[in-house]
Design a protein around this motif. Structure first.
Motif, PDB file in Angstrom:
ATOM      1  N   ALA A 130      -6.832   5.690   9.219  1.00 21.81           N
ATOM      2  CA  ALA A 130      -5.234   6.063   8.339  1.00 21.81           C
ATOM      3  C   ALA A 130      -5.275   4.974   7.724  1.00 21.81           C
ATOM      4  CB  ALA A 130      -4.256   6.608   9.198  1.00 21.81           C
ATOM      5  N   LEU A 131      -4.735   4.513   5.996  1.00 20.88           N
ATOM      6  CA  LEU A 131      -4.484   3.525   5.367  1.00 20.88           C
ATOM      7  C   LEU A 131      -2.600   3.725   4.904  1.00 20.88           C
ATOM      8  CD1 LEU A 131      -7.389   3.370   3.364  1.00 20.88           C
ATOM      9  CD2 LEU A 131      -6.854   2.256   5.654  1.00 20.88           C
ATOM     10  N   ASP A 132      -1.813   2.562   5.022  1.00 18.81           N
ATOM     11  CA  ASP A 132      -1.343   2.297   4.134  1.00 18.81           C
ATOM     12  C   ASP A 132      -1.130   1.160   3.374  1.00 18.81           C
ATOM     13  OD1 ASP A 132       2.059   2.021   3.486  1.00 18.81           O
ATOM     14  OD2 ASP A 132       2.476   2.530   5.567  1.00 18.81           O
ATOM     15  N   PRO A 133      -1.821   1.349   2.486  1.00 14.87           N
ATOM     16  CA  PRO A 133      -1.911   0.117   1.437  1.00 14.87           C
ATOM     17  C   PRO A 133      -0.212  -0.651   1.626  1.00 14.87           C
ATOM     18  CG  PRO A 133      -3.073   1.108   0.801  1.00 14.87           C
ATOM     19  CD  PRO A 133      -2.226   2.899   1.818  1.00 14.87           C
ATOM     20  N   ALA A 134       0.600   0.291   1.334  1.00 17.20           N
ATOM     21  CA  ALA A 134       2.081   0.283   0.074  1.00 17.20           C
ATOM     22  C   ALA A 134       1.602  -0.849  -0.233  1.00 17.20           C
ATOM     23  CB  ALA A 134       2.630  -1.235   1.978  1.00 17.20           C
ATOM     24  N   ALA A 135       1.122  -0.214  -1.433  1.00 22.40           N
ATOM     25  CA  ALA A 135       0.845  -0.737  -2.906  1.00 22.40           C
ATOM     26  C   ALA A 135       2.019  -1.393  -4.163  1.00 22.40           C
ATOM     27  CB  ALA A 135      -0.331   0.238  -3.902  1.00 22.40           C
ATOM     28  N   SER A 136       3.132  -0.921  -3.246  1.00 18.75           N
ATOM     29  CA  SER A 136       3.793  -1.479  -4.124  1.00 18.75           C
ATOM     30  C   SER A 136       4.051  -2.492  -3.869  1.00 18.75           C
ATOM     31  CB  SER A 136       5.473  -1.038  -3.908  1.00 18.75           C
ATOM     32  OG  SER A 136       5.430   0.108  -4.738  1.00 18.75           O
ATOM     33  N   SER A 137       3.860  -3.523  -2.729  1.00 17.55           N
ATOM     34  CA  SER A 137       4.099  -4.713  -2.427  1.00 17.55           C
ATOM     35  C   SER A 137       2.813  -5.453  -3.380  1.00 17.55           C
ATOM     36  CB  SER A 137       3.565  -5.146  -1.128  1.00 17.55           C
ATOM     37  OG  SER A 137       2.515  -4.679  -0.658  1.00 17.55           O
ATOM     38  N   SER A 172      -6.769   9.914   6.298  1.00 16.39           N
ATOM     39  CA  SER A 172      -4.585   9.873   5.501  1.00 16.39           C
ATOM     40  C   SER A 172      -4.595   8.617   4.746  1.00 16.39           C
ATOM     41  CB  SER A 172      -3.994  10.308   6.686  1.00 16.39           C
ATOM     42  OG  SER A 172      -2.762   9.860   6.111  1.00 16.39           O
ATOM     43  N   ILE A 173      -4.108   8.013   3.387  1.00 16.01           N
ATOM     44  CA  ILE A 173      -4.042   7.439   2.875  1.00 16.01           C
ATOM     45  C   ILE A 173      -2.006   7.520   2.034  1.00 16.01           C
ATOM     46  CG2 ILE A 173      -4.355   6.282   0.265  1.00 16.01           C
ATOM     47  CD1 ILE A 173      -6.584   7.326   0.531  1.00 16.01           C
ATOM     48  N   GLU A 174      -1.210   7.016   3.042  1.00 15.49           N
ATOM     49  CA  GLU A 174      -0.084   6.744   2.557  1.00 15.49           C
ATOM     50  C   GLU A 174       0.279   5.267   1.264  1.00 15.49           C
ATOM     51  OE1 GLU A 174       4.126   5.247   4.963  1.00 15.49           O
ATOM     52  OE2 GLU A 174       2.511   6.403   6.204  1.00 15.49           O
ATOM     53  N   ASP A 175       1.330   6.015   0.724  1.00 10.15           N
ATOM     54  CA  ASP A 175       1.798   4.914  -1.002  1.00 10.15           C
ATOM     55  C   ASP A 175       0.606   4.008  -0.889  1.00 10.15           C
ATOM     56  OD1 ASP A 175       3.987   5.876   0.044  1.00 10.15           O
ATOM     57  OD2 ASP A 175       4.296   3.502   1.343  1.00 10.15           O
ATOM     58  N   GLY A 176      -0.874   4.614  -1.718  1.00  4.92           N
ATOM     59  CA  GLY A 176      -1.817   4.108  -2.425  1.00  4.92           C
ATOM     60  C   GLY A 176      -0.869   3.700  -3.480  1.00  4.92           C
ATOM     61  N   PHE A 177      -0.613   3.624  -4.244  1.00  3.40           N
ATOM     62  CA  PHE A 177       0.077   3.540  -5.329  1.00  3.40           C
ATOM     63  C   PHE A 177       1.386   3.044  -5.690  1.00  3.40           C
ATOM     64  CE2 PHE A 177      -3.181   6.183  -6.137  1.00  3.40           C
ATOM     65  CZ  PHE A 177      -4.174   5.628  -6.978  1.00  3.40           C
ATOM     66  N   ASP A 178       1.356   1.975  -6.647  1.00  2.00           N
ATOM     67  CA  ASP A 178       3.093   1.616  -6.472  1.00  2.00           C
ATOM     68  C   ASP A 178       4.580   3.058  -6.528  1.00  2.00           C
ATOM     69  OD1 ASP A 178       5.360  -0.776  -7.770  1.00  2.00           O
ATOM     70  OD2 ASP A 178       5.256   1.168  -9.475  1.00  2.00           O
ATOM     71  N   GLU A 179       5.293   2.793  -6.570  1.00  2.64           N
ATOM     72  CA  GLU A 179       6.350   3.711  -5.925  1.00  2.64           C
ATOM     73  C   GLU A 179       6.554   4.682  -8.085  1.00  2.64           C
ATOM     74  OE1 GLU A 179      10.360   0.970  -6.373  1.00  2.64           O
ATOM     75  OE2 GLU A 179       8.888   1.451  -4.340  1.00  2.64           O
ATOM     76  N   ALA A 180       6.510   4.086  -8.400  1.00  5.17           N
ATOM     77  CA  ALA A 180       7.069   4.116  -9.950  1.00  5.17           C
ATOM     78  C   ALA A 180       5.583   4.811 -10.333  1.00  5.17           C
ATOM     79  CB  ALA A 180       7.232   3.437 -10.492  1.00  5.17           C
ATOM     80  N   ASP A 181       4.538   4.550  -9.788  1.00 10.60           N
ATOM     81  CA  ASP A 181       3.147   5.110 -10.536  1.00 10.60           C
ATOM     82  C   ASP A 181       2.921   6.013 -10.272  1.00 10.60           C
ATOM     83  OD1 ASP A 181       0.967   5.145 -11.816  1.00 10.60           O
ATOM     84  OD2 ASP A 181      -0.304   3.278 -10.455  1.00 10.60           O
TER      85      ASP A 181
END
Length: 233
Positions: A130-137, A172-181
């Motif tokens: 499972a991944l959590d990129p936290a892409a917003s960061s 599972s992929i969590e937060d793969g994109f920016d929170e506003a995307d």
């Protein structure tokens, strides 16, 4: 609010002479969720070159919760041995995973698959990723900016995730994109949401209004609920 909520739940369970799990889960509650164990850290949780914040293992093939914990512990130890064999540090990040300075984000997936196998399990059948990129960061000025110097568009990220899902046992992929995307979440769920769990966290922040909007537009097929987290709309 959280403390009062927990106290009320426990008091209600006691008043009904029920164990807490039965009060919360209902009369048919018998099983705990499959644990997701953070084994490699990157992003803001570690001082390395990995952009993605969390690489986790999911022992979904275990017959019980206690066995799932054993699967995870043995894989974690195998991962440590693999890092040591390569001369990489085995210090841990903020959330307990190793924080090696790897040459790419994808290398973390390769190491985890190797560790699962070395621990005596079958990747994908016994233990998945499972991944959590936290892409917003790492999102700014309309692009996903990686430590390598590359700039990824939304479409680039969609292609990357789709390719990884084919190459590795990712469930599972969590937060793969920016929170506003939100368009990124919607596109990803439409593309691979029938195969894996697409989790929203930063875009929902446990706010019922945001979660309702996510359901309406089919932004994700799962949500992370944090009892101590909510952001005003």
């Amino acid at each position: 609010m959280l403390g009062v909520s927990m106290a009320v739940a426990r008091a209600a369970a006691v008043s009904l002479r029920l164990p807490l799990y039965a009060y919360l889960g209902g009369p048919t509650a018998r099983r705990l969720p499959v644990p997701m164990m953070n084994v490699i850290n990157g992003g803001r949780h570690a001082g390395n070159k990995l952009d993605f914040q969390e690489f986790m293992i999911v022992p979904h093939g275990a017959p019980s919760f206690s066995e799932a914990i054993r699967y995870g512990v043995e894989t974690f130890k195998a991962l440590k041995k693999g890092l040591e064999r390569r001369g990489l540090p085995t210090t841990v990040g903020d959330e307990g995973g190793f924080a090696p300075d790897l040459e790419s984000n994808e290398k973390a997936c390769e190491l985890i698959v190797e560790a699962i196998t070395l621990a005596g399990f079958t990747p994908g059948r016994d233990i998945a990723i499972a991944l959590d990129p936290a892409a917003s960061s790492f999102f700014s000025n309309g692009a996903y900016n990686l430590a390598s110097g590359e700039q990824f568009s939304r479409e680039d990220m969609l292609d990357l995730y789709a390719r990884w899902v084919k190459a590795y046992p990712i469930v599972s992929i969590e937060d793969g994109f920016d929170e506003a995307d939100w368009d990124g979440y919607v596109a990803q769920t439409a593309a691979i949401g029938d195969r894996i769990q697409i989790v929203g966290d930063d875009n929902y922040v446990t706010n019922p209004k945001f979660i309702a909007e996510g359901i309406r537009c089919k932004a994700t097929n799962a949500v992370l609920i944090k009892l101590n987290q909510i952001s005003a709309p």
